[in-house]
Design a protein around this motif. Structure first.
Motif, PDB file in Angstrom:
ATOM      1  N   LYS A   1       8.137   4.853   9.040  1.00 26.29           N
ATOM      2  CA  LYS A   1       9.500   5.277   8.681  1.00 26.29           C
ATOM      3  C   LYS A   1       9.852   4.804   7.264  1.00 26.29           C
ATOM      4  N   ALA A   2       9.484   3.571   6.935  1.00 28.35           N
ATOM      5  CA  ALA A   2       9.770   3.051   5.596  1.00 28.35           C
ATOM      6  C   ALA A   2       9.044   3.876   4.536  1.00 28.35           C
ATOM      7  N   ARG A   3       7.802   4.236   4.792  1.00 29.28           N
ATOM      8  CA  ARG A   3       7.045   5.052   3.834  1.00 29.28           C
ATOM      9  C   ARG A   3       7.686   6.430   3.654  1.00 29.28           C
ATOM     10  N   GLU A   4       8.040   7.054   4.764  1.00 27.22           N
ATOM     11  CA  GLU A   4       8.634   8.396   4.668  1.00 27.22           C
ATOM     12  C   GLU A   4       9.970   8.353   3.929  1.00 27.22           C
ATOM     13  N   THR A   5      10.803   7.361   4.207  1.00 26.46           N
ATOM     14  CA  THR A   5      12.090   7.304   3.511  1.00 26.46           C
ATOM     15  C   THR A   5      11.899   6.960   2.030  1.00 26.46           C
ATOM     16  N   LEU A   6      10.879   6.184   1.704  1.00 30.51           N
ATOM     17  CA  LEU A   6      10.552   5.917   0.299  1.00 30.51           C
ATOM     18  C   LEU A   6      10.155   7.221  -0.397  1.00 30.51           C
ATOM     19  N   ARG A   7       9.318   8.015   0.256  1.00 30.14           N
ATOM     20  CA  ARG A   7       8.885   9.299  -0.301  1.00 30.14           C
ATOM     21  C   ARG A   7      10.067  10.240  -0.495  1.00 30.14           C
ATOM     22  N   ILE A   8      10.942  10.308   0.498  1.00 28.48           N
ATOM     23  CA  ILE A   8      12.108  11.189   0.426  1.00 28.48           C
ATOM     24  C   ILE A   8      13.037  10.742  -0.705  1.00 28.48           C
ATOM     25  N   ALA A   9      13.255   9.435  -0.826  1.00 30.33           N
ATOM     26  CA  ALA A   9      14.119   8.912  -1.901  1.00 30.33           C
ATOM     27  C   ALA A   9      13.520   9.206  -3.272  1.00 30.33           C
TER      28      ALA A   9
ATOM     29  N   GLY B   1       2.731  -0.785  17.999  1.00 29.35           N
ATOM     30  CA  GLY B   1       3.247   0.569  17.816  1.00 29.35           C
ATOM     31  C   GLY B   1       4.603   0.567  17.132  1.00 29.35           C
ATOM     32  N   PHE B   2       5.488  -0.357  17.527  1.00 29.79           N
ATOM     33  CA  PHE B   2       6.804  -0.443  16.883  1.00 29.79           C
ATOM     34  C   PHE B   2       6.668  -0.910  15.441  1.00 29.79           C
ATOM     35  N   HIS B   3       5.759  -1.827  15.181  1.00 27.21           N
ATOM     36  CA  HIS B   3       5.505  -2.259  13.804  1.00 27.21           C
ATOM     37  C   HIS B   3       5.013  -1.067  12.975  1.00 27.21           C
ATOM     38  N   SER B   4       4.096  -0.308  13.528  1.00 24.92           N
ATOM     39  CA  SER B   4       3.564   0.865  12.832  1.00 24.92           C
ATOM     40  C   SER B   4       4.641   1.923  12.631  1.00 24.92           C
ATOM     41  N   LEU B   5       5.506   2.096  13.623  1.00 22.02           N
ATOM     42  CA  LEU B   5       6.590   3.067  13.506  1.00 22.02           C
ATOM     43  C   LEU B   5       7.537   2.671  12.377  1.00 22.02           C
ATOM     44  N   ARG B   6       7.884   1.385  12.291  1.00 20.51           N
ATOM     45  CA  ARG B   6       8.756   0.921  11.206  1.00 20.51           C
ATOM     46  C   ARG B   6       8.077   1.114   9.846  1.00 20.51           C
ATOM     47  N   ARG B   7       6.799   0.818   9.785  1.00 19.83           N
ATOM     48  CA  ARG B   7       6.045   0.991   8.534  1.00 19.83           C
ATOM     49  C   ARG B   7       6.019   2.464   8.130  1.00 19.83           C
TER      50      ARG B   7
ATOM     51  N   ALA C   1      -2.045   8.537  11.926  1.00 20.63           N
ATOM     52  CA  ALA C   1      -3.033   7.850  11.084  1.00 20.63           C
ATOM     53  C   ALA C   1      -2.654   6.383  10.885  1.00 20.63           C
ATOM     54  N   VAL C   2      -1.365   6.094  10.759  1.00 17.79           N
ATOM     55  CA  VAL C   2      -0.905   4.718  10.551  1.00 17.79           C
ATOM     56  C   VAL C   2      -1.080   3.885  11.817  1.00 17.79           C
ATOM     57  N   VAL C   3      -0.705   4.447  12.969  1.00 21.29           N
ATOM     58  CA  VAL C   3      -0.718   3.665  14.200  1.00 21.29           C
ATOM     59  C   VAL C   3      -2.123   3.542  14.774  1.00 21.29           C
ATOM     60  N   GLY C   4      -2.963   4.537  14.582  1.00 23.52           N
ATOM     61  CA  GLY C   4      -4.314   4.489  15.147  1.00 23.52           C
ATOM     62  C   GLY C   4      -4.289   4.649  16.653  1.00 23.52           C
ATOM     63  N   GLU C   5      -5.434   4.523  17.253  1.00 21.57           N
ATOM     64  CA  GLU C   5      -5.568   4.684  18.705  1.00 21.57           C
ATOM     65  C   GLU C   5      -5.587   3.330  19.396  1.00 21.57           C
ATOM     66  N   GLY C   6      -5.047   3.287  20.578  1.00 20.37           N
ATOM     67  CA  GLY C   6      -5.164   2.115  21.435  1.00 20.37           C
ATOM     68  C   GLY C   6      -4.337   0.909  21.047  1.00 20.37           C
ATOM     69  N   ASN C   7      -3.292   1.081  20.274  1.00 22.18           N
ATOM     70  CA  ASN C   7      -2.443  -0.061  19.918  1.00 22.18           C
ATOM     71  C   ASN C   7      -1.452  -0.352  21.028  1.00 22.18           C
TER      72      ASN C   7
ATOM     73  N   THR D   1       0.823  -1.217   0.000  1.00 22.09           N
ATOM     74  CA  THR D   1       0.000   0.000   0.000  1.00 22.09           C
ATOM     75  C   THR D   1       0.856   1.265   0.000  1.00 22.09           C
ATOM     76  N   ALA D   2       2.153   1.134   0.309  1.00 24.76           N
ATOM     77  CA  ALA D   2       3.047   2.286   0.273  1.00 24.76           C
ATOM     78  C   ALA D   2       3.158   2.850  -1.139  1.00 24.76           C
ATOM     79  N   LEU D   3       3.014   2.001  -2.125  1.00 25.44           N
ATOM     80  CA  LEU D   3       3.094   2.455  -3.515  1.00 25.44           C
ATOM     81  C   LEU D   3       1.925   3.387  -3.834  1.00 25.44           C
ATOM     82  N   ASP D   4       0.725   3.006  -3.428  1.00 28.10           N
ATOM     83  CA  ASP D   4      -0.438   3.885  -3.635  1.00 28.10           C
ATOM     84  C   ASP D   4      -0.279   5.172  -2.835  1.00 28.10           C
ATOM     85  N   TRP D   5       0.246   5.060  -1.620  1.00 28.78           N
ATOM     86  CA  TRP D   5       0.421   6.226  -0.753  1.00 28.78           C
ATOM     87  C   TRP D   5       1.400   7.221  -1.366  1.00 28.78           C
ATOM     88  N   VAL D   6       2.565   6.732  -1.797  1.00 33.59           N
ATOM     89  CA  VAL D   6       3.594   7.634  -2.327  1.00 33.59           C
ATOM     90  C   VAL D   6       3.182   8.230  -3.676  1.00 33.59           C
ATOM     91  N   ALA D   7       2.243   7.575  -4.369  1.00 36.25           N
ATOM     92  CA  ALA D   7       1.782   8.093  -5.660  1.00 36.25           C
ATOM     93  C   ALA D   7       0.865   9.300  -5.507  1.00 36.25           C
TER      94      ALA D   7
END
Length: 172
Positions: A79-87, A71-77, A60-66, A34-40
């Motif tokens: 971070k990967a999206r943001e670095t993909l966008r930056i690249a 939370g660490f899984h969401s944080l890694r996800r 928005a990615v992590v949501g409430e009450g996780n 889904t990162a591909l759709d997001w970065v597009a």
């Protein structure tokens, strides 16, 4: 695929170029298709995003009450999206080197903040409030806001003065 590429002002040439030169970007997309759709989305790849927008997307990615593990899984996800966008922006020539290193630094700052704040709150809840202030200092490229994709972050943790917590442990 055509509709995805059509979302880019260059017809997707930048995305194709990124994927041809960056195995790490391919791995990020395989791990989170889904990162591909997001970065597009033009509002995602179209401009520089400061820490506030980055943090909003993280929320928005992590949501409430996780729980912490999710939370660490969401944080890694996130971070990967943001670095993909930056690249993508860097490879396309849509951002300068200075902008790229600043945005990578913002990602690292948000990661640090998003891990440190709940950890500090948990320790305070379990061990008691220290009677000392606490600060984190970024050193090197991190402190200079010049991180690159493979930079580590060098940190120094400070506390105001010696003393003990209500639990009997020292501030140190």
């Amino acid at each position: 695929l055509d509709s995805l590429l059509a979302q880019f002002s260059d017809g997707g040439a930048a995305l194709i170029h990124l994927l041809s030169v960056s195995p790490a970007s391919i791995e990020k997309i395989i791990a989170d298709p889904t990162a591909l759709d997001w970065v597009a989305l033009p509002e995602i790849h179209g401009g520089v995003r400061g820490p506030g927008r980055m943090l909003g997307d993280y929320r928005a990615v992590v949501g409430e009450g996780n729980d912490a593990a999710n939370g660490f899984h969401s944080l890694r996800r996130w971070k990967a999206r943001e670095t993909l966008r930056i690249a993508l922006r860097e490879v396309a020539g849509w951002s300068s080197v200075e902008s790229t290193t600043l945005e990578l630094t913002h990602v690292a700052e948000q990661c640090l903040r998003l891990v440190l704040e709940p950890s500090y709150a948990d320790l305070t809840r379990r061990l008691g409030e220290p009677a000392s202030s606490f600060a984190v200092l970024g050193m090197g490229k991190f402190g200079g806001q010049e991180l690159n994709y493979s930079s580590d972050i060098d940190l120094i943790f400070f506390y105001g003065e010696d003393g003990s917590l209500p639990s009997g442990l020292s501030c140190h």
